[in-house]
Design a protein around this motif. Structure first.
Motif, short mmCIF file in Angstrom:
data_model
loop_
_atom_site.label_atom_id
_atom_site.label_comp_id
_atom_site.label_asym_id
_atom_site.label_seq_id
_atom_site.Cartn_x
_atom_site.Cartn_y
_atom_site.Cartn_z
N LYS A 36 0.83 -1.20 0.00
CA LYS A 36 0.00 0.00 0.00
C LYS A 36 0.86 1.25 0.00
O LYS A 36 0.56 2.23 -0.71
CB LYS A 36 -0.93 0.01 1.22
N THR A 37 1.92 1.25 0.78
CA THR A 37 2.84 2.38 0.83
C THR A 37 3.46 2.63 -0.54
O THR A 37 3.51 3.76 -1.02
CB THR A 37 3.94 2.14 1.87
N ASP A 38 3.93 1.58 -1.18
CA ASP A 38 4.53 1.71 -2.51
C ASP A 38 3.52 2.25 -3.51
O ASP A 38 3.84 3.08 -4.36
CB ASP A 38 5.07 0.37 -2.99
N PHE A 39 2.29 1.78 -3.42
CA PHE A 39 1.21 2.22 -4.30
C PHE A 39 0.99 3.72 -4.16
O PHE A 39 0.97 4.46 -5.14
CB PHE A 39 -0.06 1.43 -3.94
N LEU A 40 0.83 4.19 -2.93
CA LEU A 40 0.58 5.61 -2.70
C LEU A 40 1.80 6.45 -3.06
O LEU A 40 1.66 7.55 -3.61
CB LEU A 40 0.16 5.85 -1.25
N ARG A 41 2.99 5.94 -2.77
CA ARG A 41 4.21 6.68 -3.09
C ARG A 41 4.31 6.93 -4.59
O ARG A 41 4.77 7.97 -5.03
CB ARG A 41 5.43 5.91 -2.59
N MET A 42 3.84 6.01 -5.37
CA MET A 42 3.86 6.14 -6.82
C MET A 42 2.82 7.14 -7.30
O MET A 42 3.06 7.89 -8.26
CB MET A 42 3.60 4.76 -7.44
N LEU A 43 1.66 7.20 -6.65
CA LEU A 43 0.58 8.05 -7.12
C LEU A 43 0.67 9.50 -6.67
O LEU A 43 0.25 10.40 -7.40
CB LEU A 43 -0.77 7.48 -6.66
N VAL A 44 1.20 9.74 -5.49
CA VAL A 44 1.22 11.10 -4.93
C VAL A 44 1.84 12.12 -5.88
O VAL A 44 1.26 13.19 -6.10
CB VAL A 44 1.87 11.12 -3.54
N PRO A 45 3.00 11.85 -6.48
CA PRO A 45 3.57 12.86 -7.38
C PRO A 45 2.70 13.15 -8.61
O PRO A 45 2.83 14.20 -9.22
CB PRO A 45 4.91 12.26 -7.82
N LEU A 46 1.80 12.24 -8.95
CA LEU A 46 0.97 12.41 -10.14
C LEU A 46 -0.33 13.17 -9.87
O LEU A 46 -1.06 13.49 -10.80
CB LEU A 46 0.63 11.04 -10.74
N GLN A 47 -0.60 13.49 -8.61
CA GLN A 47 -1.88 14.12 -8.29
C GLN A 47 -2.01 15.53 -8.84
O GLN A 47 -3.11 16.04 -9.00
CB GLN A 47 -2.14 14.09 -6.79
N ASP A 48 -0.90 16.17 -9.18
CA ASP A 48 -0.96 17.53 -9.72
C ASP A 48 -0.88 17.56 -11.24
O ASP A 48 -0.76 18.62 -11.83
CB ASP A 48 0.15 18.39 -9.11
N GLY A 49 -0.88 16.40 -11.87
CA GLY A 49 -0.86 16.34 -13.33
C GLY A 49 0.23 15.43 -13.84
O GLY A 49 0.99 14.84 -13.06
N PRO A 50 0.33 15.31 -15.17
CA PRO A 50 1.31 14.41 -15.77
C PRO A 50 2.74 14.77 -15.39
O PRO A 50 3.05 15.94 -15.19
CB PRO A 50 1.10 14.60 -17.27
N LEU A 51 3.58 13.75 -15.29
CA LEU A 51 5.00 13.94 -15.00
C LEU A 51 5.83 13.15 -15.98
O LEU A 51 5.52 11.98 -16.24
CB LEU A 51 5.34 13.43 -13.60
N PRO A 52 6.91 13.75 -16.49
CA PRO A 52 7.85 12.96 -17.28
C PRO A 52 8.44 11.85 -16.41
O PRO A 52 8.57 12.01 -15.19
CB PRO A 52 8.93 13.96 -17.68
#
Length: 104
Positions: free
Chosen positions: A9-25
């Motif tokens: 679950k931690t890994d899952f959220l860690r991956m998603l958090v940076p994407l919450q403000d839009g697309p990232l390279p």
């Protein structure tokens, strides 16, 4: 390899958090989640297959973004829950009781 469910679950959220403000390279996502390039390719692949993340490619540069509102709603709820921990409970438990294990 099996990992405790809380770690998955931690890994899952860690991956998603940076994407919450839009697309990232991909290179920026790699920096944000502080993982090795080999780890970056594995984590989004699982999220893409499940429909949580989409990817685009322009030339040699790939980018990732959240696929829909459910993941964004989950992140908002998690932030609210974690920032509204009742007084007197300043620390979350190190290991949840009855921690489950999931296979990777």
């Amino acid at each position: 390899m099996s990992v405790p469910l809380y770690q998955a679950k931690t890994d899952f959220l860690r991956m998603l958090v940076p994407l919450q403000d839009g697309p990232l390279p991909a290179r920026d996502l790699l920096t944000a989640i502080e993982t090795e390039p080999s780890g970056l390719s594995q984590q989004p692949a699982v999220l893409r297959r499940s429909g949580i993340v989409t990817s685009t490619r322009e030339g040699a540069t790939g980018a990732y973004e959240l696929a829909g509102g459910d993941a964004a709603d989950l992140l908002k709820a998690a932030r609210r829950i974690l920032t509204e921990v009742p007084a007197g409970r300043n620390e979350l438990p190190a290991e949840p009781r009855g921690a489950e294990v999931v296979a990777r």
